[in-house]
Write an enzyme that holds these catalytic residues in place. Structure first.
Site, PDB file in Angstrom:
ATOM      1  N   ASN A  20      -2.870  -8.885  -4.363  1.00 30.95           N
ATOM      2  CA  ASN A  20      -3.130  -7.484  -4.517  1.00 30.95           C
ATOM      3  C   ASN A  20      -2.529  -6.632  -5.666  1.00 30.95           C
ATOM      4  O   ASN A  20      -1.288  -6.421  -5.258  1.00 30.95           O
ATOM      5  CB  ASN A  20      -2.961  -6.726  -3.134  1.00 30.95           C
ATOM      6  CG  ASN A  20      -3.245  -5.239  -3.060  1.00 30.95           C
ATOM      7  OD1 ASN A  20      -4.201  -4.714  -3.950  1.00 30.95           O
ATOM      8  ND2 ASN A  20      -2.867  -4.437  -2.119  1.00 30.95           N
ATOM      9  N   LYS A  62      -2.917  -3.658  -6.444  1.00 32.98           N
ATOM     10  CA  LYS A  62      -2.626  -2.422  -6.433  1.00 32.98           C
ATOM     11  C   LYS A  62      -2.999  -1.443  -7.655  1.00 32.98           C
ATOM     12  O   LYS A  62      -3.926  -2.125  -8.360  1.00 32.98           O
ATOM     13  CB  LYS A  62      -1.345  -1.999  -5.885  1.00 32.98           C
ATOM     14  CG  LYS A  62      -0.941  -2.654  -4.692  1.00 32.98           C
ATOM     15  CD  LYS A  62       0.338  -2.181  -3.863  1.00 32.98           C
ATOM     16  CE  LYS A  62       0.506  -2.997  -2.666  1.00 32.98           C
ATOM     17  NZ  LYS A  62       1.579  -2.390  -1.738  1.00 32.98           N
ATOM     18  N   HIS A  74      -6.427  -1.061   3.853  1.00 32.62           N
ATOM     19  CA  HIS A  74      -5.121  -1.122   3.565  1.00 32.62           C
ATOM     20  C   HIS A  74      -4.128   0.038   3.951  1.00 32.62           C
ATOM     21  O   HIS A  74      -4.583   1.130   3.948  1.00 32.62           O
ATOM     22  CB  HIS A  74      -4.738  -1.302   1.910  1.00 32.62           C
ATOM     23  CG  HIS A  74      -3.332  -1.872   1.441  1.00 32.62           C
ATOM     24  ND1 HIS A  74      -2.318  -0.749   1.436  1.00 32.62           N
ATOM     25  CD2 HIS A  74      -3.088  -3.016   1.357  1.00 32.62           C
ATOM     26  CE1 HIS A  74      -1.289  -1.620   1.147  1.00 32.62           C
ATOM     27  NE2 HIS A  74      -1.681  -2.765   0.960  1.00 32.62           N
ATOM     28  N   GLU A 130      -2.037   1.902   2.682  1.00 33.73           N
ATOM     29  CA  GLU A 130      -1.901   3.079   1.661  1.00 33.73           C
ATOM     30  C   GLU A 130      -3.145   4.070   1.588  1.00 33.73           C
ATOM     31  O   GLU A 130      -3.225   5.043   1.571  1.00 33.73           O
ATOM     32  CB  GLU A 130      -1.389   2.269   0.189  1.00 33.73           C
ATOM     33  CG  GLU A 130      -0.333   1.725   0.224  1.00 33.73           C
ATOM     34  CD  GLU A 130      -0.066   0.758  -1.214  1.00 33.73           C
ATOM     35  OE1 GLU A 130       1.152   0.101  -1.015  1.00 33.73           O
ATOM     36  OE2 GLU A 130      -0.971   0.332  -1.562  1.00 33.73           O
ATOM     37  N   GLU A 155      -0.160  -6.632   7.729  1.00 35.25           N
ATOM     38  CA  GLU A 155       0.927  -5.831   7.277  1.00 35.25           C
ATOM     39  C   GLU A 155       1.790  -4.924   7.840  1.00 35.25           C
ATOM     40  O   GLU A 155       1.589  -3.856   8.006  1.00 35.25           O
ATOM     41  CB  GLU A 155       0.184  -5.242   5.793  1.00 35.25           C
ATOM     42  CG  GLU A 155      -0.893  -4.178   6.116  1.00 35.25           C
ATOM     43  CD  GLU A 155      -1.231  -3.356   5.122  1.00 35.25           C
ATOM     44  OE1 GLU A 155      -1.086  -3.546   4.005  1.00 35.25           O
ATOM     45  OE2 GLU A 155      -2.125  -2.191   5.460  1.00 35.25           O
ATOM     46  N   GLY A 184       6.527  -3.431  -0.293  1.00 35.61           N
ATOM     47  CA  GLY A 184       7.068  -2.783  -1.229  1.00 35.61           C
ATOM     48  C   GLY A 184       8.472  -2.218  -1.105  1.00 35.61           C
ATOM     49  O   GLY A 184       9.138  -1.592  -1.717  1.00 35.61           O
ATOM     50  N   SER A 224       5.711  -8.331   1.642  1.00 34.89           N
ATOM     51  CA  SER A 224       6.676  -8.890   0.686  1.00 34.89           C
ATOM     52  C   SER A 224       6.778 -10.278   0.759  1.00 34.89           C
ATOM     53  O   SER A 224       7.929 -10.937   0.714  1.00 34.89           O
ATOM     54  CB  SER A 224       8.103  -8.255   1.090  1.00 34.89           C
ATOM     55  OG  SER A 224       7.868  -6.973   0.702  1.00 34.89           O
TER      56      SER A 224
END
Length: 253
Positions: free
Chosen positions: A9, A11, A94, A96, A166, A172, A212
């Site tokens: 991904n 992003k 996701h 985010e 996730e 991140g 991660s």
């Protein structure tokens, strides 16, 4: 034989020219498990990604989509638009998107159905925040997401969805759930899916870990019985790191 999917991904990273160069280099790696590898890129990179990966067997996809086929939705991209480009995958829900762009389980459900109807494989993201985990509510929270997101989707279609767990607290941040924590939640997710449908459906769904994953921990995570791969963030932007993770999966497959 255990099935894997290693999905990068990107992003909001890489210009179209950078995507083309990266994908040509990735294709040149001649990965033995190329069909089990994919990159998920910004809309502006889709054409170049397809060109760069041509003939490699590596899949590609988008990071979001709208559930309506067309209409007055300025700035959005529809499923038919993605279908015409030829994408294999599309990320849905996701963390985010949920946190910054008001994505809800209702809109996630609509997107899943629209993608399935078009024959595009959705990668559904679920996972809890640090606050939820510290309160011991991670299983209740994630189960709620899954049941709402899969609402009205029959078993035959549910089996086509890839689920990515996730833990938001490990995205991140450099933090990673221990392999035991990751396996515990992925096994729990499989159990929820099996309970909602049946064991055959639950067993057939690919469940990725999306917190991660990197070369140093990939093998240990991928060895776990209920982890079918990774939704890779930062490491997917580096050829050597992404290739190392893909090779780790190939050795276990």
């Amino acid at each position: 034989m255990k099935k894997f999917l290693i999905a990068g991904n990107w992003k909001m990273n890489k210009l179209a020219s950078e995507a083309l160069d990266f994908c040509k280099e990735l294709a040149a790696q001649n990965l033995t498990n190329a069909k089990d590898v994919a990159v998920l890129v910004p809309f502006t990179d889709l054409k170049e990604t397809k060109e760069g990966l041509a003939g490699s067997g590596i899949g590609f996809g988008a990071q979001n989509v709208h559930f309506e086929e067309s209409g007055a939705f300025t700035g959005e991209v529809s499923v038919p638009m993605l279908k015409e480009i030829g994408v294999d995958y599309c990320v849905v829900g996701h963390s985010e998107r949920r946190e910054y762009f008001a994505e809800t389980d209702e809109t996630v459900n609509k997107k899943l159905i629209a993608l399935l109807n078009a024959g595009i494989t959705p990668i559904l993201c679920v996972g809890e925040s640090l606050e939820v985990r510290e309160q011991g509510g991670e299983q209740t929270f994630v189960a709620g997401q899954i049941l709402a997101d899969f609402a009205g989707i029959p078993a035959s279609e549910a089996a086509k969805i890839v689920v990515a767990y996730e833990p938001i607290w490990a995205i991140g941040t450099g933090k990673t759930a221990t392999p035991e924590q990751a396996e515990e939640m992925c096994a729990f997710i499989r159990g929820v899916l099996s309970g909602n449908y049946d064991n055959a459906t639950g067993d057939s769904i690919l469940i990725l870990y999306g917190g991660s994953m990197k070369p140093s921990n990939a093998k240990e995570l991928l060895e776990k019985p209920d982890i079918n791969g990774g939704l890779i963030g930062g490491a997917s932007l580096k050829i050597d790191d992404f290739t190392a993770i893909a090779n780790a999966a190939a050795e276990l497959g």
